[in-house]
Design an enzyme around this catalytic site. Structure first.
Site, PDB file in Angstrom:
ATOM      1  N   ASP A 158     -10.354  -8.083 -33.003  1.00  0.00           N
ATOM      2  CA  ASP A 158      -9.651  -8.121 -31.762  1.00  0.00           C
ATOM      3  C   ASP A 158     -10.759  -7.883 -30.564  1.00  0.00           C
ATOM      4  OD1 ASP A 158     -10.679  -5.624 -32.820  1.00  0.00           O
ATOM      5  OD2 ASP A 158      -8.793  -4.583 -33.217  1.00  0.00           O
ATOM      6  N   ASN A 204      -2.670   6.209 -35.297  1.00  0.00           N
ATOM      7  CA  ASN A 204      -1.335   5.748 -35.337  1.00  0.00           C
ATOM      8  C   ASN A 204      -0.812   4.772 -36.553  1.00  0.00           C
ATOM      9  OD1 ASN A 204      -2.388   3.674 -34.329  1.00  0.00           O
ATOM     10  ND2 ASN A 204      -1.329   3.820 -32.299  1.00  0.00           N
ATOM     11  N   HIS A 260      -2.329   1.743 -36.729  1.00  0.00           N
ATOM     12  CA  HIS A 260      -2.706   0.268 -36.186  1.00  0.00           C
ATOM     13  C   HIS A 260      -3.718  -0.228 -37.090  1.00  0.00           C
ATOM     14  CE1 HIS A 260      -5.635   1.851 -32.652  1.00  0.00           C
ATOM     15  NE2 HIS A 260      -6.240   1.245 -33.856  1.00  0.00           N
ATOM     16  N   GLU A 320      -0.293  -2.339 -32.766  1.00  0.00           N
ATOM     17  CA  GLU A 320       0.314  -0.937 -32.523  1.00  0.00           C
ATOM     18  C   GLU A 320       1.592  -0.808 -32.709  1.00  0.00           C
ATOM     19  OE1 GLU A 320      -2.031   0.882 -31.522  1.00  0.00           O
ATOM     20  OE2 GLU A 320      -2.594   0.744 -29.511  1.00  0.00           O
TER      21      GLU A 320
HETATM   22  C1  F6R Z   1     -11.113  -2.218 -34.274  1.00  0.00           C
HETATM   23  C2  F6R Z   1      -9.891  -2.017 -35.042  1.00  0.00           C
HETATM   24  C3  F6R Z   1      -9.272  -0.954 -34.828  1.00  0.00           C
HETATM   25  C4  F6R Z   1     -10.033   0.342 -35.587  1.00  0.00           C
HETATM   26  C5  F6R Z   1      -9.124   1.313 -35.534  1.00  0.00           C
HETATM   27  C6  F6R Z   1      -9.973   2.501 -36.135  1.00  0.00           C
HETATM   28  O1  F6R Z   1     -11.731  -3.590 -34.416  1.00  0.00           O
HETATM   29  O2  F6R Z   1      -9.448  -3.240 -35.228  1.00  0.00           O
HETATM   30  O3  F6R Z   1      -7.954  -1.105 -35.655  1.00  0.00           O
HETATM   31  O4  F6R Z   1     -10.303  -0.257 -36.933  1.00  0.00           O
HETATM   32  O5  F6R Z   1      -8.845   1.920 -34.265  1.00  0.00           O
HETATM   33  O6  F6R Z   1     -11.062   2.785 -35.354  1.00  0.00           O
HETATM   34  P1  F6R Z   1     -12.238   4.033 -35.881  1.00  0.00           P
HETATM   35  O7  F6R Z   1     -12.854   3.582 -36.983  1.00  0.00           O
HETATM   36  O8  F6R Z   1     -12.958   3.969 -34.587  1.00  0.00           O
HETATM   37  O9  F6R Z   1     -11.562   5.350 -36.060  1.00  0.00           O
END
Ligand code: F6R
Length: 243
Positions: free
Chosen positions: A67, A136, A138, A143
């Site tokens: 992403d 959440n 995702h 989301e």
């Molecule tokens: C990032 C991504 C997100 C993260 C998620 C957890 O490329 O795809 O889904 O993996 O937000 O983020 P952290 O590791 O910062 O808790």
């Protein structure tokens, strides 16, 4: 779904990096799907050490990131392209031309999304996809919602994600409100998936996603339906799992 539970973050990161080393040893020209965020930083640092030690090479590897924020130039220090260069690509023997992060710049987002899917297909599909999990549930920036979006698409970030990610920006107002992300179908198309999660804050969502019902309101729960997923956790993130 297999779980690898390690005592702490460093050991969890090492174990996840070992899974990638094993993948690249078996198939040096692997196509990797990669994630950003705080969680995989230790895993990328372990991989950088492994390349320096001659234990593994990225010379023939191709990568596709999950992403990117809409509106952030690749040179912006909070863009995911910048993150990947900074944490991995600048420190390993990878050919940058074979590293892909979806572009969040321009008006032709639909075309950009279709092109990203086409490039993944042309590369032969993703051999190993790395995922983190949002508070959440995702994965990528898919989301919680009422259905599972299939292909790469643009989305509006939820308030909880904007708030969680604001820790990395000077103020919450600077966090982009939209992003481009691989779809759930793109992710589920990977031949193998590894998930990394650490810390007490992730314990509840980890238990919900991986032992609760499969529902699009918890996007990561869909991973229960994939035939080859390994979840790497530290003890804290695993603390609410009832195996
Ligand atoms: C990032 C991504 C997100 C993260 C998620 C957890 O490329 O795809 O889904 O993996 O937000 O983020 P952290 O590791 O910062 O808790």
């Amino acid at each position: 779904m297999k779980f690898v539970i390690m005592p702490d973050y460093d050991q969890m990161s090492r174990a996840a990096a070992d899974a990638i080393v094993e993948q690249l040893t078996d198939k040096p020209d692997s196509v990797l799907g990669l994630a950003t965020g705080s969680t995989p930083i230790g895993m990328y640092a372990s991989l950088v050490s492994d390349v320096e030690a001659g234990k593994v090479s990225f010379a023939d590897v191709s990568t596709f990131n999950l992403d990117e924020y809409l509106g952030l130039e690749p040179t912006h220090d909070q863009s995911y392209r910048y993150f990947m260069n900074d944490n991995l690509f600048d420190h390993v023997d990878i050919d940058k031309a074979r590293t892909h992060v979806p572009s969040g710049i321009g008006d032709a987002m639909e075309e950009i999304c279709e092109d990203y899917e086409a490039k993944i297909a042309l590369a032969g599909g993703i051999d190993l996809q790395v995922l983190g999990i949002g508070n959440n549930g995702h994965i990528g920036f898919n989301e919680p919602r009422e259905d599972f979006p299939v292909m790469t698409h643009t989305i509006d970030l939820t308030e909880s994600t904007i708030e969680a990610n604001s820790r990395l920006f000077d103020s919450i107002d600077e966090v982009p409100r939209q992003a481009v992300t691989m779809g759930i179908g793109t992710i589920m198309g990977a031949r193998r998936i590894i998930v990394v999660a650490n810390g007490k804050g992730k314990a509840g969502i980890v238990a919900q996603a991986f032992t609760g019902p499969v529902v699009p309101e918890v996007p990561a729960s869909v991973l229960q339906l994939h035939p080859n997923v390994t979840v790497f956790l530290d003890a804290e993130a695993a603390s609410e799992l009832d195996m």
